[in-house]
Design a protein around this motif. Sequence first.
Motif: not given
Length: 145
Positions: A138-142
């Motif tokens: 996964a690539r996650v943006t916070n």
Amino acid sequence: MIKPLDIKELFRTLLGDDFYEYELPPPCFTIMRCEIVSFNKEKATLTTKIPVLKEWLNPYSTMQGGMIIAAMDNALGPLSLLVAPKNMTRSIESKLIKAITMNVKYIYVTASLYEVKKRRLIFDVVVKDKEDNLYSTARVTNFIL
């Protein structure tokens, strides 16, 4: 056998007095029986070990996709708390590569801080087994609050 880290002690040491602002470990972490097995502050990586339980299975007897995402979040969440100011998940783009069956027994989820852009944190997450077989990424943006 990898000995888990004491999550309360890890957070108390790194967060100082801010530790008391949070419910640690979070209920979702406890419910999924997660253990932190490694944390590297300099490399901004954290790995959790999570059992594959019958309760997590779908009708095909494989780990349900939403539970895999929850497992990812249970590595990502603690890492984001330890390496960045208060933040929240904005988006998760995941790829489920291979089915996780109960034969796997445990998954190891590693979250890594990939990049910081202004108020955005970009993380990479991988799900593997003890033999290093890849099951999901996964690539996650916070977003920093």
